[in-house]
Each structure stands twice: as structure tokens, then as C-alpha cells.
Enzyme design. Structure first.
Site, PDB file in Angstrom:
ATOM      1  N   TYR A   1      -6.781 -13.277  -2.180  1.00  0.00           N
ATOM      2  CA  TYR A   1      -6.666 -12.278  -1.137  1.00  0.00           C
ATOM      3  C   TYR A   1      -8.497 -11.666  -1.248  1.00  0.00           C
ATOM      4  CZ  TYR A   1      -6.637  -8.083  -4.561  1.00  0.00           C
ATOM      5  OH  TYR A   1      -7.115  -7.912  -5.890  1.00  0.00           O
ATOM      6  N   CYS A   2      -9.375 -11.215  -0.351  1.00  0.00           N
ATOM      7  CA  CYS A   2     -10.511 -10.975   0.057  1.00  0.00           C
ATOM      8  C   CYS A   2     -10.348  -9.525   1.211  1.00  0.00           C
ATOM      9  CB  CYS A   2     -11.651 -11.991   0.413  1.00  0.00           C
ATOM     10  SG  CYS A   2     -11.683 -12.639   1.909  1.00  0.00           S
ATOM     11  N   THR A   3     -11.838  -8.778   1.786  1.00  0.00           N
ATOM     12  CA  THR A   3     -11.796  -8.345   2.715  1.00  0.00           C
ATOM     13  C   THR A   3     -10.775  -8.197   3.147  1.00  0.00           C
ATOM     14  OG1 THR A   3     -14.000  -7.811   1.048  1.00  0.00           O
ATOM     15  CG2 THR A   3     -12.988  -6.333   3.089  1.00  0.00           C
TER      16      THR A   3
END
Ligand SMILES: [Zn+2]
Ligand SMILES: [Zn+2]
Length: 343
Positions: free
Chosen positions: A198-200
Site C-alpha cells: 500500500y501507499c498514500t
């Protein structure tokens, strides 16, 4: 024809106050081969300036990455404009959870080599062979699976203030470093584990998932729309929230609070704190975590040296910065010897 922003941040802030309209903070991206980024860039600036869009938008041969704010009452027109562009029709828009009318104060549309500085040579692997996209509910299920390894694809200063429970949060300064580190860490699990990332807002995982598949990982999954979309879904659909702390964002707000948990400490005194600041010394601008008490005592600076500097005259400060041009350009992010409590 006006192709560039002409107002200063202060002038713009005053105009926003005057207008008294609510603004939405929105981000989106799309990988797409754009023939002439410069022409596309000018087109976007002309159209979006009319709609009072403000923000930071990167356009390149590989696509578009946009973080922006827009008056709420222009949203329908804006959406119509996006839908009229073939590769942006129905693009997923991430709408910020916390509102701030001044998240952006200028409209900057820039042509770049890449829409994310990923340090990758895209010719060497198939960027379209991505991981499986998961929504919030699917992500939670995958996270609970014992054969899953969850990895945070963001940098140290982002994951420091908030993360998914149980995720690996690499202590890295760049996306490129993180890719290598994770691959080395998980080299024995390329086939038997689920790699969940996951990321922003999801954009970094688009490349990372393709890269890891190219590197031999068999089961690669990514959180669609990142933490921003996840937070919205858990709220709207009453799903269990597995993210704790704050989500670091790249506008004036710096972060969105997701849960009341404070998972980090003031870098100066060590007390629980998750508020980022930039050192008030123009020649430093170090990004770090500072509590209210330290902020007052240190006058928003990272060190006694910086505190002394801000009391010098403008001319003296300028003199001090001479010859340090390059270091001023580097936006130092949360690493300095003077920060005693930065792990
Ligand atoms: Zn403190
Ligand atoms: Zn400083």
C-alpha cells in the site's frame, strides 16, 4: 494567454477567504502514453485556471499525477472536463477526508520525465503487468491471512506517523531504496507468500507491483486508491479500520488524522507527537516532528544553530546561505544529527 500562476500564496489565500467557498482536496493519477506532454500541460492549465483549480500536477510521457483543490461548486464542471479527455474518463478521484480550503495556494502544472520519481528503467520490465487491486474489505481479508506479508511502500517520514498494523515499514528515504530493500528482505518468500502493498494514493504501488512480479513474486496485491481511498471506504461502509495514526499527505495539511493513536514522538524531546513541521530557518527547512512545547521553546527550528540564524537580519542570513545553494535545494526529510529522538 496566461499559462502560469501569477498570484503569490498570500494573495491567493486572501482571495480564498474572500470567496468564502468550500474547496475540495482531490488527487488522482493515470498511467497513459501522452504524445506531447507540453501541449497537454498548457491545455490543462488554461482549462483548470478558469475553474479556479489550485494544486501540483505532474504531466509526462507516461501519464499524469495530480493533487489539487477546487471550489466544491465547480466539481461537476471539473469532472465533465476530465471525462472529456479519453484516458481520464471515469478516472478514480481520491477526495480528502479532512477539508482545508488552503491545501494548495497555486496552480502548478509541470512537465516531468516521470509522474513519480521512481528511479526505475521502465524499458526493462512490463509496467502494465500489475498486481491484483484490492478494495478496503478485500485488503483487510488479505491482511488477516497468515501467509501475507504487508509492506508499506512509502518513505520513513510518512510511515513514522501512521501505518497498517503489522506492516513492514522500511526505513528509507526514497521509493527506489525501498524497492531493493524489500526484495532483499523477502527473497525467500517470492512464491509462498502473498505480497500485499500500500501507499498514500495507490500510484507508487502501480509501478512497484509490476516491478515485483518482474522480479519473480508470484502473489502480488495492492491497495487500490491507497490509504486515502481505504479510509473513505471504511467510514462509508462501516468496515473495520486497520490503519492507525495519521496519513502523511503532500499538501499544506501535511497529514490527515485517521485514528486518535499517536504512534510517533517529538524528535526533540521524545514525548508522544505526530505533527510534522519544517524548520523555520530558510536555509534549513528540515522536515521533522515537533511538539507544541518544543515548537515554542525552539521557535519552530530544528536546532540551536537554526534558532540563532533566524534572529539574524535578512542580509546576514543570506550571507550564511551563500555557497550552500545546493543544500538549500535539497528538501531534507526528517534526518539530522541534531534530532535526538529520531529513530
Ligand atoms: Zn518536544
Ligand atoms: Zn533547521
Amino acid at each position: 494567454m496566461q499559462l502560469y500562476n501569477k498570484l503569490s500564496a498570500i494573495e491567493r489565500a486572501a482571495l480564498i477567504d474572500q470567496a468564502g467557498k468550500d474547496r475540495l482536496t482531490i488527487s488522482f493519477y493515470q498511467y497513459y502514453k501522452i504524445g506531447n506532454p507540453k501541449i497537454f500541460r498548457n491545455h490543462l492549465f488554461l482549462e483548470w485556471n478558469k475553474l479556479e483549480v489550485l494544486g501540483r500536477i505532474y504531466v509526462s510521457y507516461e501519464g499524469i499525477n495530480a493533487q489539487l483543490s477546487i471550489p466544491a461548486d465547480h466539481f461537476i464542471l471539473f469532472k465533465k472536463h476530465l471525462d472529456a479527455i479519453s484516458f481520464l474518463e471515469n478516472v478514480r478521484l481520491n477526495i480528502a477526508v479532512e477539508h482545508d480550503n488552503k491545501s494548495f495556494l497555486k496552480l502548478k502544472v509541470k512537465v516531468r520525465d516521470k509522474i513519480v520519481a521512481d528511479g526505475l528503467n521502465d524499458e526493462t520490465f512490463d509496467v502494465t503487468n500489475k498486481g491484483v487491486h484490492l478494495n478496503a474489505k478485500e485488503f483487510n481479508e488479505m491482511l488477516a491471512n497468515p501467509t501475507t506479508i504487508c509492506v508499506d511502500m512509502r518513505n520513513h517520514y510518512e510511515s513514522e506517523i501512521g501505518y497498517f498494523e503489522g506492516a513492514i515499514t522500511p526505513d528509507v528515504d526514497t521509493f527506489r531504496d525501498s524497492l531493493d530493500l524489500i526484495e532483499a528482505d523477502l527473497k525467500d518468500n517470492k512464491e509462498d507468500k502473498n505480497l500485499l502493498m500500500y501507499c498514500t494514493g495507490g500510484i507508487r504501488c502501480e509501478k512497484a507491483s509490476a516491478y515485483y512480479k518482474h522480479k519473480g513474486f508470484k502473489n502480488v496485491f495492492q491497495l487500490e486508491g491507497g490509504i486515502i481511498a481505504y479510509t473513505r471506504q471504511v467510514k462509508e461502509e462501516g468496515i473495520d479500520n486497520k490503519f492507525i495514526g495519521k496519513n502523511f499527505v503532500f499538501d499544506h495539511r501535511r497529514s490527515e488524522r485517521i485514528t486518535p493513536d499517536v504512534v510517533s514522538n517529538c524528535h526533540q524531546c521524545g514525548s508522544p507527537c505526530d505533527t510534522h513541521t519544517n524548520c523555520a530557518n530558510e536555509g534549513c527547512h528540515l522536515l521533522f516532528i515537533q511538539c507544541d512545547a518544543c515548537s515554542e521553546k525552539m521557535e519552530n527550528t530544528c536546532s540551536t544553530a537554526c534558532q540563532e540564524t533566524i534572529h539574524l537580519s535578512y542580509e546576514e542570513q543570506k550571507e550564511l546561505r551563500k555557497g550552500k545553494y545546493a543544500s538549500n535545494k535539497i528538501f531534507k526529510k526528517g534526518r539530522s544529527e541534531v534530532l535526538k529522538f529520531k529513530e
